[in-house]
Enzyme design. Structure first.
Site, PDB file in Angstrom:
ATOM      1  N   ARG A   1      -3.824   6.659   0.522  1.00  0.00           N
ATOM      2  CA  ARG A   1      -4.370   7.849   1.189  1.00  0.00           C
ATOM      3  C   ARG A   1      -3.407   8.650   2.044  1.00  0.00           C
ATOM      4  NH1 ARG A   1      -9.040   4.484   3.663  1.00  0.00           N
ATOM      5  NH2 ARG A   1      -7.270   3.091   3.485  1.00  0.00           N
TER       6      ARG A   1
ATOM      7  N   ARG B   1       0.822  -1.221   0.000  1.00  0.00           N
ATOM      8  CA  ARG B   1       0.000   0.000   0.000  1.00  0.00           C
ATOM      9  C   ARG B   1       0.853   1.267   0.000  1.00  0.00           C
ATOM     10  NH1 ARG B   1      -5.483  -0.558   1.990  1.00  0.00           N
ATOM     11  NH2 ARG B   1      -6.188  -2.518   1.120  1.00  0.00           N
TER      12      ARG B   1
END
Ligand code: CP3
Length: 362
Positions: A41, A37
């Site tokens: 975000r 990841r």
């Protein structure tokens, strides 16, 4: 037999990419690194693009956006590998299951729980539906070269059948995936049919990613650790071995990293029986145990606690250095034990990359 002599032999060929060489068992001048990841975000440039595009799936189905997001962390931090921006749940979506991502809640799927619901899933448009992913891989492969990251490898990925089936049956994330377990134990004929469908589709998905330019593949089995031993063998080891075999028929040498998260002592059985090239460790795996038990079989990847990256500072540095001290005598890729947490300050990631780039075995 000594520890050294038990290690699988690295081939004589070096690719010039530290990450790929490490997966081949070479011990290079430093440990290569990337982070699960690594795009997402915690990066302001990701949040900005998501705002413009209107959501996660809109970005994942737009090859230019997916390429851009894949490149974002590489431009900032210079990891040794980029992982294509997508999600494990695009496979059930491509088989016809409805999928949406609800902000701050995660994925929602229309649950598949009966034989007729499984039978309604279809291969017909599978490859066409996933075409944006293959296109994004082609674009990213070109972008890495033109932007001067020619030593950065590109990773393709898929979810493992058990983890993807768990979401398909449950319809959303869960702590215990009880609907999925009920089906696996109580309706195993239908569950086996679902797993079989996922073996076939996942293998063809990974083969197409390799064809588009993915240089290594990772199979995420995030929920491998919630199964008992017999179910682990049946729904994790066996389907993974089948996928690895099918991919290897077409690409005999492509490195495949398996990540049976939280599998505990079943990590050993997974490493021995699936045929993967390397194994990803979650943060609960003791690194000295991994060095003794797993690294003689294959290179390992991991396993800094994402919470240490979130916290940063000395706690992060000490944890990272312990991992390096324990695992750099064998084939090793530095990573986290799970994905980057969304509240992680990007400066902590930069600091970790500095530590990793400058670390040398003493
Ligand atoms: O690693 C990477 O940088 C590549 C991109 C990637 C994503 N998902 C993007 C994503 C990868 C490799 C995944 C894998 C994935 N997706 C897994 C296996 C790894 C793991 O984390 O256990 C799983 C279980 C999923 C399913 C999934 N996708 C969940 C449960 C969620 C919601 C929770 C969350 O973190 O938001 C997602 C959404 C998702 N996938 C986001 C990203 C960047 C966040 C979407 C957003 O709100 O922008």
């Amino acid at each position: 037999m000594s520890y050294e002599s038990k290690r699988p032999k690295a081939s004589a060929i070096r690719t010039g990419k530290l990450f790929l060489d490490a997966l081949d068992g070479h011990i290079g001048e430093r440990a290569p690194f990337w982070f699960m990841r690594q795009a997402g975000r915690y990066l302001p440039e990701y949040r900005e693009l998501r705002g413009k595009k209107g959501g996660f799936l809109a970005m994942a189905t737009d090859p230019d956006a997916a390429c851009e997001i894949t490149m974002q962390p590489v431009r900032r931090f210079g990891m040794d590998a980029a992982i294509i921006f997508s999600d494990i749940l695009v496979v059930p979506q491509a088989l016809g299951q409805k999928l949406e991502f609800v902000q701050n809640e995660g994925p929602k799927l229309e649950p598949v729980r009966s034989g007729s619901e499984i039978a309604a899933l279809s291969f017909t448009d599978f490859e066409k539906n996933l075409a944006p992913v293959f296109e994004a891989i082609k674009k990213t492969s070109a972008a890495l070269k033109t932007e001067g990251f020619s030593n950065t490898a590109l990773i393709g990925f898929a979810g493992a059948p058990w983890t993807v089936a768990a979401y398909m049956v449950e319809g959303e994330g869960s702590r215990d995936f009880l609907y999925a377990k009920k089906m696996a134990l109580g309706d195993s004929k239908n569950f086996a049919a679902l797993i079989e469908l996922l073996v076939e589709s996942t293998a063809s998905y990974l083969i197409r990613q390799a064809g588009a330019g993915a240089e290594a593949l990772q199979i995420f089995d995030s929920w491998a650790g919630i199964l008992d031993d017999a179910s682990f063998q049946q729904w994790v080891v066996k389907p993974t071995r089948a996928i690895v075999g099918m991919v290897r028929e077409v690409y005999p040498h492509i490195p495949i990293i398996g990540f049976p998260r939280c599998a505990g002592s079943n990590y050993f059985s997974y490493a021995q029986n699936t045929g993967v090239t390397a194994i990803g460790l979650d943060q609960s795996v003791p690194t000295q145990w991994a060095a003794k038990t797993l690294q003689p079989l294959m290179p390992v990847q991991g396993n800094l606690d994402p919470a240490a990256l979130l916290v940063g500072g000395d706690a992060m540095a000490m944890a990272a250095e312990r991992i390096l001290a324990d695992l750099t005598r064998g084939g090793f890729v530095f990573n986290l034990g799970h994905g980057v947490h969304k509240d992680t300050p990007p400066e902590h990631v930069a600091a970790l990359c500095d530590i990793l780039r400058n670390w040398r075995a003493s």
